[in-house]
Design a protein around this motif. Structure first.
Motif, mmCIF file in Angstrom:
data_model
loop_
_atom_site.group_PDB
_atom_site.id
_atom_site.type_symbol
_atom_site.label_atom_id
_atom_site.label_comp_id
_atom_site.label_asym_id
_atom_site.label_seq_id
_atom_site.Cartn_x
_atom_site.Cartn_y
_atom_site.Cartn_z
ATOM 1 N N UNK A 115 -7.022 6.057 -2.699
ATOM 2 C CA UNK A 115 -7.973 5.688 -3.738
ATOM 3 C C UNK A 115 -7.342 4.698 -4.703
ATOM 4 N N UNK A 116 -8.178 4.063 -5.483
ATOM 5 C CA UNK A 116 -7.735 3.192 -6.575
ATOM 6 C C UNK A 116 -8.415 3.683 -7.840
ATOM 7 N N UNK A 158 0.827 -1.209 0.000
ATOM 8 C CA UNK A 158 0.000 0.000 0.000
ATOM 9 C C UNK A 158 0.861 1.259 0.000
ATOM 10 N N UNK A 159 0.556 2.246 -0.847
ATOM 11 C CA UNK A 159 1.236 3.537 -0.786
ATOM 12 C C UNK A 159 0.564 4.493 0.195
ATOM 13 N N UNK A 160 -0.275 3.958 1.067
ATOM 14 C CA UNK A 160 -1.009 4.767 2.050
ATOM 15 C C UNK A 160 -1.347 3.879 3.238
ATOM 16 N N UNK A 161 -1.897 4.488 4.287
ATOM 17 C CA UNK A 161 -2.305 3.726 5.468
ATOM 18 C C UNK A 161 -3.788 3.907 5.754
ATOM 19 N N UNK A 162 -4.539 4.304 4.723
ATOM 20 C CA UNK A 162 -5.992 4.428 4.839
ATOM 21 C C UNK A 162 -6.639 3.068 4.620
ATOM 22 N N UNK A 170 -8.425 0.056 2.758
ATOM 23 C CA UNK A 170 -8.141 -0.472 1.425
ATOM 24 C C UNK A 170 -9.284 -0.137 0.468
ATOM 25 N N UNK A 171 -9.012 0.571 -0.627
ATOM 26 C CA UNK A 171 -10.081 0.918 -1.560
ATOM 27 C C UNK A 171 -10.616 -0.279 -2.332
ATOM 28 N N UNK A 172 -9.790 -1.301 -2.540
ATOM 29 C CA UNK A 172 -10.277 -2.481 -3.247
ATOM 30 C C UNK A 172 -11.260 -3.265 -2.389
#
Length: 332
Positions: A297-298, A217-221, A223-225
């Motif tokens: 986001x994705x 993940x390029x973030x720690x929010x 998972x958009x998927x």
């Protein structure tokens, strides 16, 4: 598969009854493909453990090696000296870690199968010094005992074989074992919806404990998927040896190992702006990328030939890679 591991497996398998190994491999494949947690020890004898080493070590090694490579791209300062491989069986993850980190000096593989550990120790005797001198410790993961401290803790293809409560305890134990400031935990599961759910739960648990995600993940929010009913995974292609093809009854000279994973560290790192979620689709004059982005986001990005260096980078991008590559201007 790297040549040293290939030769080590050949040395241990020399003289083994190929028909017994083939039957044992077929049984193991049926067990693991069922998707249900085993109700008893799967590697319960020398033959099944040897078959497991022959047919699963190459794929597990390839997956762990790729995952560690991605972690190193994000955090090139990673240089663990000690490893604990939790539920490591015959030690494929330990081989991958020894390849990725030449400074690795201490390795301990912890597993509940004495036969898997014995086979792993035999294979490791043909490996580099850290593996040849590794400790192979039989331990019930549900026993509640603390794991040894280490700079790197791998939990590869283990959580899916456990009940939910025990999964949480294993992740917590792995995090407790990786106690130093720069220590790393890597969790890998099959690249299926069920495997992704286990990896995602481990990610959430590590984040809640104050850890930081290195990859994928390029973030720690959130998972958009997962929010969209999809699952995040990676396909790693590996070559099959002749023995590997015979044991699996396979015709192709390669296979794609699909893996869901998370690598986390106690200290943060500069994560990429995005990561490629699927094989890029290349058409005349353009490349279509499915991306996970650093804003949580994705989304899709279409890169055209008119974008010059960015287009050339997109043509070489692969599933799981960072995007954009270093040195590529986001505005190109």
């Amino acid at each position: 598969m790297p040549l040293p591991l290939n030769r080590a497996l050949e040395a241990v398998l020399d003289g083994a009854d190929p028909e017994r190994l083939r039957r044992a491999t077929t049984r193991l494949i049926d067990v693991y493909r069922s998707g249900a947690p085993p109700t008893e020890q799967v590697l319960s004898d020398r033959v099944s453990a040897t078959a497991y080493a022959a047919y699963r070590m190459p794929a597990t090694h390839a997956a762990v090696a790729r995952v560690l490579r991605y972690a190193l791209e994000v955090a090139p300062d990673l240089a663990p000296h000690s490893l604990v491989d939790v539920g490591g069986g015959t030690g494929a993850a330990a081989w991958a870690a020894a390849d990725a980190f030449p400074g690795l000096a201490s390795v301990e593989v912890v597993d509940g199968s004495a036969d898997a550990l014995a086979v792993g120790a035999d294979v490791a005797r043909h490996g580099p010094r850290a593996l040849a001198g590794a400790r192979w410790t039989r331990r019930d993961l549900g026993g509640g005992r603390a794991l040894p401290r280490a700079d790197l803790v791998t939990v590869a293809y283990v959580l899916g074989e456990l009940g939910p409560d025990l999964r949480d305890r294993v992740v917590d134990a792995a995090a407790d074992a990786a106690s130093e400031a720069g220590a790393v935990v890597a969790v890998l599961e099959p690249g299926t919806p069920r495997g992704f759910a286990a990896a995602l739960a481990a990610r959430d648990r590590l984040l809640a404990a104050g850890w930081h995600v290195l990859a994928p993940c390029p973030h720690e929010a959130a998972c958009p998927l997962a929010a969209a009913g999809d699952w995040c995974h990676l396909a790693v292609r590996l070559d099959r040896t002749a023995l590997h093809r015979r044991l699996k009854g396979a015709a192709l000279g390669h296979e794609d190992e699909k893996v869901a994973y998370v690598v986390a560290r106690r200290t943060p790192a500069d994560t990429p702006a995005g990561r490629v979620l699927r094989h890029p689709v290349t058409r005349k004059g353009l490349v279509q990328l499915e991306l996970c982005r650093d804003d949580g986001t994705a989304s899709r990005e279409v890169v055209s030939r008119r974008q010059g260096p960015r287009y050339r980078a997109a043509r070489h991008a692969g599933w799981g890679d960072q995007w954009p590559p270093e040195g590529t201007d986001p505005a190109d």
